[in-house]
Write an enzyme that holds these catalytic residues in place. Sequence first.
Site, short mmCIF file in Angstrom:
data_model
loop_
_atom_site.label_atom_id
_atom_site.label_comp_id
_atom_site.label_asym_id
_atom_site.label_seq_id
_atom_site.Cartn_x
_atom_site.Cartn_y
_atom_site.Cartn_z
N SER A 110 -4.46 27.72 -16.71
CA SER A 110 -4.60 26.45 -17.39
C SER A 110 -4.85 25.35 -16.35
O SER A 110 -5.83 25.40 -15.62
CB SER A 110 -3.38 26.19 -18.26
OG SER A 110 -3.61 25.13 -19.17
N GLU B 186 -7.69 30.91 -27.43
CA GLU B 186 -7.17 29.87 -26.55
C GLU B 186 -6.54 28.71 -27.32
O GLU B 186 -5.53 28.15 -26.94
CB GLU B 186 -8.30 29.33 -25.66
CG GLU B 186 -8.77 30.26 -24.57
CD GLU B 186 -7.84 30.27 -23.37
OE1 GLU B 186 -6.84 29.52 -23.38
OE2 GLU B 186 -8.12 31.03 -22.43
N HIS C 156 -3.58 31.06 -25.64
CA HIS C 156 -3.75 30.45 -24.32
C HIS C 156 -2.68 30.97 -23.36
O HIS C 156 -1.49 30.92 -23.66
CB HIS C 156 -3.63 28.93 -24.47
CG HIS C 156 -3.74 28.16 -23.20
ND1 HIS C 156 -4.87 28.14 -22.43
CD2 HIS C 156 -2.83 27.37 -22.56
CE1 HIS C 156 -4.67 27.35 -21.38
NE2 HIS C 156 -3.44 26.89 -21.44
#
Length: 559
Positions: free
Chosen positions: A206, A335, A458
Amino acid sequence: MQTIALLVLINVKLVLSLESPLVSLANLGEIRGGYGESLGGDLYYSFEGVPYANPPVGQHRFKEPTPVKPWKGVWEAKTIYRCMQYNQYTPPGQDYVVGDEDCLYLNIYTPSLDQNANLDVIFYIHGGSFMFNYGGLYGPDYVIDEQLVVVTFNYRIGPLGFLSTESEVVPGNNGIRDQILALQFVKQHATTFGGNPDSITLCGTSAGGASVHLHYLSPKSRNLFQRGISQSGTTLVPWVLMEEPLAKTRKLAAGLGCPTRNVEEMVDCLKMRPARQIVASVKNFQPWLYIPFSPFGIVVDSWSPDPVLPDHPYNLLKTKQLYDVPWMVSYTNAEGLYPADEFYGDEEYLKDIDTRWNELIPLILDYNYTVELRLHDEVSQKIRQHFLGEKKLSRTTFRDFLPILSERLFTVGIQKAAMLQASATKSPVYSYQFAYHGGHSWFEYTSEVDNRDFGAAHADDVPYIFKIKAVNTNGTEDDRKIVKLMVKLITSFTKTGKPNVNVEWTAVSKTNPDFLTHLKIHSPEMLSLEMEPLEMIEFWDSLPIKENEKLFVEEKEEL
């Protein structure tokens, strides 16, 4: 089970009987650590809370970090630190502000203290939208069985790490400067922990993945690493670069009673305010839930005499101004469950988005600053029509809503970065998509509500590589197989620059801009190499969102 319990008991007794490991760091002092146990049952050395910079407090707040000074006596390296942050996952009734301003420490885990061991090093950069999280969350227990040195660490986050005045007063990117100093520390002292200073692989997820990518683009990071892995984040995703940094700094200062006209006086005043007040002010930049989730982040600090990011990432990629070493980039197939899982967990949030679509979607999708205000409603409706048509937003239509967040917030920017970097370097770029939905997920509102499988959320691949206490990825046979697969994938790339799995894995094409070659991970036994057409990019490129390449060409006013 009795055999496992016996082995655990033997190892506990062994640890208790061993003396704590003591090492000497050149020109700094001695540190005393402890021990941990790997997934395979082997003991490793653990040094947690090793200082790499002087505390960034008082007059050092908002300044670039300085190397830690030598200490007297023995430093007890047995403490996990976290930087002060506004934690969006705070349970009801608890303080949203957690952590310490004095937080620039790293954690080093190694199977050997032999200075001739020459082990490859993984330098892991934590995610958290540049706003929250900490290095000590990620344990080495899985990957360390492959005879690697594993380093996790903290860097300043939120306004304490990324505040900028768009000038030399506070250029910005101090959180990234922390990362660079930590990386220099690791390169300098790697041999002390059995590591090879010339075989360091950056890895991050991320915001950490975006950070890894930034180090390819920053002249200050050259030659500090040999490979990089960006999971679920690159510098081209929309929430990474901070818009209107000076305006945000002035808003923060005004809320804390500081003058805002003179920049130096404003910063001097902010240095006198308690750090907790500054961090608590984050809520003033998130008007709905914790949205936008990354109000403070990276800036193109060209106004700095020594910039971290001298030009826009897109320009640096297009003009091939980047570090040419192997890169791996990845994303999951769902995601957008960050942040959409929380919306699904409380259907009132979905109703709120549905009825206030034009107001909330620019915040959720992070184009509040990058689409002209007069075009906001038109862009928002075009997105709605493309994905939802005339449907109302609810749990029933959630599958139609989820791709909006997945594509806009993550996938499009990741795919673009992979294609651009592949064409800009001689080194290979490898890509994978993680589509395995295991027994547990980072984001479990969906399964708690009705046990629906929306895919891998995610960062869902991370707990199969690094041990995270909150997510049990060792509870089923398939999960354990995925752990072995992901550890092999990551560590083979770390050691050779080429991932080794049971499928021949072709790198991203350097000449075909229409398809992205990636390995799709469906399950432990189902891996497939796919040529994915980049169709989703076409729709998002049709919108007048002034980001990346749109910043450098004349745009038509109409949609």
